[in-house]
Design an enzyme around this catalytic site. Structure first.
Site: not given
Ligand code: NAP
Length: 255
Positions: A67, A98, A163, A165, A196
């Site tokens: 990505v 995601n 992370y 930010a 999770i």
């Protein structure tokens, strides 16, 4: 009279899910497939994508790319643009940003490369996906985007400032783009998971888990399936009066 945003449903169209081979990603693909939606499943590993297609009963089209590679992202959207015209695929009506990575890095031991990497993976790539998906969705004046952010981006966490930010940036973009894209029929929301059980949190030992659960009102971890259900709700027309919001799936996280 039917408004443009009521002409296409999740069932008739297709949805792009990034990070599709991860814990939450697989659960989203599974749930959308059960509902009859064609899923463009994006991931980096060819083997993991093949296993995903094999294990899912619905129509899943694998797209292998990183990505953070802007050229590959454009190429993936060119492929979606062509394939969405096929009758068994359907127009792109949803995007789930995601894909993500969480690197622990206390400020005093961190460096700029790590910060840039976190921003690239968790924010800049999602922004590019929103731009390219919106261009396709604008033609039918219908679409829903769901960004997977984090409770850490909302509330902060020692050792995870980069992370946090990156996720907070994505939350800000979600709220702004919801306002910008509403006139062309595109909704933009986010889901903010707490703790999770997936590969992302697999490294936490029992003592760390106990400490984390003591700060969660429901005193336990959440599952990828519960996060997927919230995401699919925000993609679906059942939520077509909701945009610009962040839905926590966190058992009520208390800082
Ligand atoms: N689990 C939690 O407690 C939690 C809490 C809050 C937010 N979240 C967010 O939820 C999302 C999904 O996480 P998860 O828990 O399902 O973790 P996961 O199982 O580690 O999945 C992460 C996915 O992102 C993909 N990814 C990472 N970097 C990528 C890149 N450069 N290009 C393409 N794909 C990339 C990974 O692909 P590879 O398999 O190729 O590495 C993997 O499929 C993430 O955005 C995460 O920040 C998770």
């Amino acid at each position: 009279m039917t408004s443009p945003s009521e002409q296409l449903s999740l069932r008739d169209g297709s949805v792009l899910v990034t990070g599709a081979t991860g814990g939450i990603g697989r659960a989203i693909v599974e749930l959308l497939s059960k509902r009859g939606t064609t899923v463009f499943a994006a991931g980096r590993s060819k083997a993991a994508l093949e296993a995903l297609v094999e294990s899912t009963s619905g129509h899943v089209i694998p797209l292998q790319y990183d990505v953070t590679d802007e050229k590959s992202v454009k190429e993936a959207f060119r492929s979606i643009q062509k394939q969405q015209l096929e009758p068994n695929v359907g127009m792109l009506v949803g995007l789930v940003n995601n894909a993500g990575e969480m690197k622990e890095a206390p400020l005093l031991a961190s460096n700029m490369d790590l910060l840039k990497h976190q921003l690239n993976v968790n924010f800049l790539s999602a922004y590019q996906h929103m731009q390219l998906a919106s261009r396709l969705m604008a033609r039918s004046r219908h679409g829903a985007i769901v960004n997977v952010v984090s409770q850490i981006g909302e509330q902060g966490n020692a050792g995870l400032s980069a992370y946090a930010a990156s996720k907070a940036a994505l939350t800000g973009a979600t709220k702004s783009l919801a306002k910008e894209l509403a006139p062309i029929g595109i909704r933009v929301n986010a889901v903010a998971p707490g703790f999770i059980e997936t590969e992302l949190t697999a490294h936490y030992d029992d003592a760390q888990r106990e400490r984390i659960f003591s700060r969660i009102a429901l005193k336990k971890a959440g599952s990828a399936e519960l996060v997927a259900q919230a995401i699919v709700f925000l993609l679906d027309d059942a939520s077509n009066y909701t945009t610009g919001h962040v839905l926590p799936v966190d058992g009520l996280f208390q800082p």
